[in-house]
Write an enzyme that holds these catalytic residues in place. Structure first.
Site, short mmCIF file in Angstrom:
data_model
loop_
_atom_site.label_atom_id
_atom_site.label_comp_id
_atom_site.label_asym_id
_atom_site.label_seq_id
_atom_site.Cartn_x
_atom_site.Cartn_y
_atom_site.Cartn_z
N HIS A 1 -8.32 0.40 -4.17
CA HIS A 1 -9.27 0.17 -3.07
C HIS A 1 -10.05 1.46 -2.86
O HIS A 1 -9.52 2.43 -2.33
CB HIS A 1 -8.44 -0.22 -1.83
CG HIS A 1 -9.22 -0.38 -0.57
ND1 HIS A 1 -8.60 -0.49 0.66
CD2 HIS A 1 -10.55 -0.45 -0.32
CE1 HIS A 1 -9.52 -0.62 1.60
NE2 HIS A 1 -10.71 -0.59 1.03
N MET B 1 -11.15 -6.26 5.49
CA MET B 1 -10.39 -5.29 6.27
C MET B 1 -10.07 -5.86 7.65
O MET B 1 -10.96 -6.35 8.35
CB MET B 1 -11.18 -3.98 6.45
CG MET B 1 -11.45 -3.20 5.19
SD MET B 1 -9.99 -2.79 4.22
CE MET B 1 -9.05 -1.81 5.39
N MET C 1 -12.41 3.65 -1.04
CA MET C 1 -13.12 3.93 0.23
C MET C 1 -13.89 5.22 0.02
O MET C 1 -13.57 6.27 0.58
CB MET C 1 -12.09 4.04 1.37
CG MET C 1 -11.54 2.68 1.76
SD MET C 1 -10.02 2.79 2.71
CE MET C 1 -8.85 2.84 1.35
N ASP D 1 -4.94 3.35 -2.09
CA ASP D 1 -6.07 3.62 -1.19
C ASP D 1 -6.70 4.97 -1.52
O ASP D 1 -6.10 6.01 -1.29
CB ASP D 1 -5.57 3.62 0.26
CG ASP D 1 -5.23 2.22 0.73
OD1 ASP D 1 -6.12 1.35 0.66
OD2 ASP D 1 -4.08 2.00 1.14
N HIS E 1 -1.08 -1.44 -4.28
CA HIS E 1 -2.35 -1.15 -3.63
C HIS E 1 -2.49 0.36 -3.45
O HIS E 1 -1.64 0.99 -2.83
CB HIS E 1 -2.41 -1.87 -2.28
CG HIS E 1 -3.73 -1.78 -1.58
ND1 HIS E 1 -4.77 -2.64 -1.84
CD2 HIS E 1 -4.17 -0.95 -0.61
CE1 HIS E 1 -5.80 -2.35 -1.06
NE2 HIS E 1 -5.46 -1.31 -0.31
N ASP F 1 -6.35 -6.68 4.34
CA ASP F 1 -5.77 -5.33 4.35
C ASP F 1 -5.85 -4.74 5.75
O ASP F 1 -6.94 -4.65 6.32
CB ASP F 1 -6.57 -4.47 3.35
CG ASP F 1 -6.05 -3.06 3.20
OD1 ASP F 1 -5.00 -2.72 3.76
OD2 ASP F 1 -6.73 -2.28 2.50
N MET G 1 -9.61 7.60 -0.79
CA MET G 1 -10.53 7.98 0.30
C MET G 1 -11.14 9.34 -0.01
O MET G 1 -10.47 10.23 -0.53
CB MET G 1 -9.77 8.06 1.63
CG MET G 1 -8.99 6.80 1.97
SD MET G 1 -8.32 6.86 3.63
CE MET G 1 -7.22 5.43 3.57
N SER H 1 0.85 -1.20 0.00
CA SER H 1 0.00 0.00 0.00
C SER H 1 0.88 1.24 0.00
O SER H 1 1.65 1.48 0.93
CB SER H 1 -0.90 0.02 1.23
OG SER H 1 -1.44 1.33 1.37
C1 DX5 Z 1 -6.47 1.49 5.40
C2 DX5 Z 1 -5.98 1.10 4.04
C3 DX5 Z 1 -4.83 0.19 4.07
C4 DX5 Z 1 -3.60 0.72 4.73
C5 DX5 Z 1 -2.77 -0.43 5.19
O1 DX5 Z 1 -7.67 2.15 5.27
O2 DX5 Z 1 -7.00 0.46 3.30
O3 DX5 Z 1 -4.53 -0.28 2.75
O4 DX5 Z 1 -2.83 1.53 3.89
O5 DX5 Z 1 -1.70 0.06 5.94
P1 DX5 Z 1 -0.94 -0.85 7.02
O6 DX5 Z 1 -0.42 -2.03 6.28
O7 DX5 Z 1 0.11 0.05 7.52
O8 DX5 Z 1 -1.96 -1.23 8.05
ZN ZN Z 2 -6.45 -0.51 1.37
#
Ligand code: DX5
Ligand code: ZN
Length: 216
Positions: free
Chosen positions: A65, A138, A67, A34, A32, A176, A36, A7
């Site tokens: 991903h 998650m 969100m 993220d 990956h 994740d 948001m 990520s």
């Molecule tokens: C959280 C994200 C994850 C995050 C994981 O909302 O979806 O992908 O970046 O980070 P670590 O591996 O540090 O928990």
């Molecule tokens: Zn993620």
């Protein structure tokens, strides 16, 4: 073979190109990303133009991903920006609209997936399981990297592994949040085949060695 999807939320954004280019030689399977929106989760991160920029500098599949609320509004644009796998939260809209988002992703020739937050039961994936190429569980509340792994999510991973084996054996099962060289073991034992890791990869002194460790 277990796949690792680092990520980039934990990358150094000032040096994002460097940190993404490091992944392929290090043996990463996916990147990956993220996304948001400040609504579905209490944070705002990366959007469509950044995915398009990342597409230009790596051949690795982009595992995006989302969100975001009502992802059906934006999946076409993420596909056009170069996403290879687009995952939508089942909590982010009605069943009909999540199915519509999956269909749009497929029309673009990309892989679609659904994601479940920690409080969402395994059964929530059932309306989608025969239509997706990935299910993401998650192991932290979505929104931030670097949180503590919730081991109590593992029964849900096992349950979804059972559904996948029975109903759609080609579907990938990704975990994740909080995945590190210790917690990866229980994820793999519970049936995951793709592990996302942000801080565990980018805080490592030796990223190739860390990715090897994460394969269990
Ligand atoms: C959280 C994200 C994850 C995050 C994981 O909302 O979806 O992908 O970046 O980070 P670590 O591996 O540090 O928990
Ligand atoms: Zn993620």
């Amino acid at each position: 073979m277990i796949k690792v999807s680092p990520s980039i939320l934990s990358a150094d954004f000032v040096n994002l190109e460097r940190d993404i280019r490091a992944l392929s030689p290090a043996g990463a399977d996916y990147v990956h990303i993220d996304v948001m929106d400040g609504e579905f989760v209490p944070n705002i991160t990366i959007g469509i133009p950044v995915v398009a920029a990342i597409r230009k500098i790596t051949e690795l599949p982009l595992d995006v991903h989302l969100m975001i609320d009502r992802p059906v509004r934006y999946v076409d644009q993420f596909c056009d920006a170069g996403a290879d796998i687009v995952t939508c939260h089942v909590e982010a809209d009605s069943h009909e609209n999540i199915l519509a988002a999956i269909d749009k992703i497929h029309v673009k020739g990309k892989k679609a997936g659904v994601v479940v937050k920690p409080k969402t039961p395994a059964s929530a994936v059932l309306p989608f399981i025969d239509r997706v190429e990935m299910i993401l569980v998650m192991a932290v509340e979505p929104g931030f990297g670097g949180q503590k792994f919730m081991a109590d999510m593992m029964p849900k991973v096992r349950q979804i592994r059972g559904y996948i084996d029975a109903m759609n054996p080609g579907c990938e099962l990704e975990v994740d949040g909080g995945v590190d060289p210790n917690t990866c073991k229980v994820c793999i034992a519970s049936g995951a085949n793709v592990l996302v890791a942000g801080s565990a990869v980018y805080k490592a002194a030796d990223i190739p060695a860390r990715i090897r460790e994460l394969r269990g």
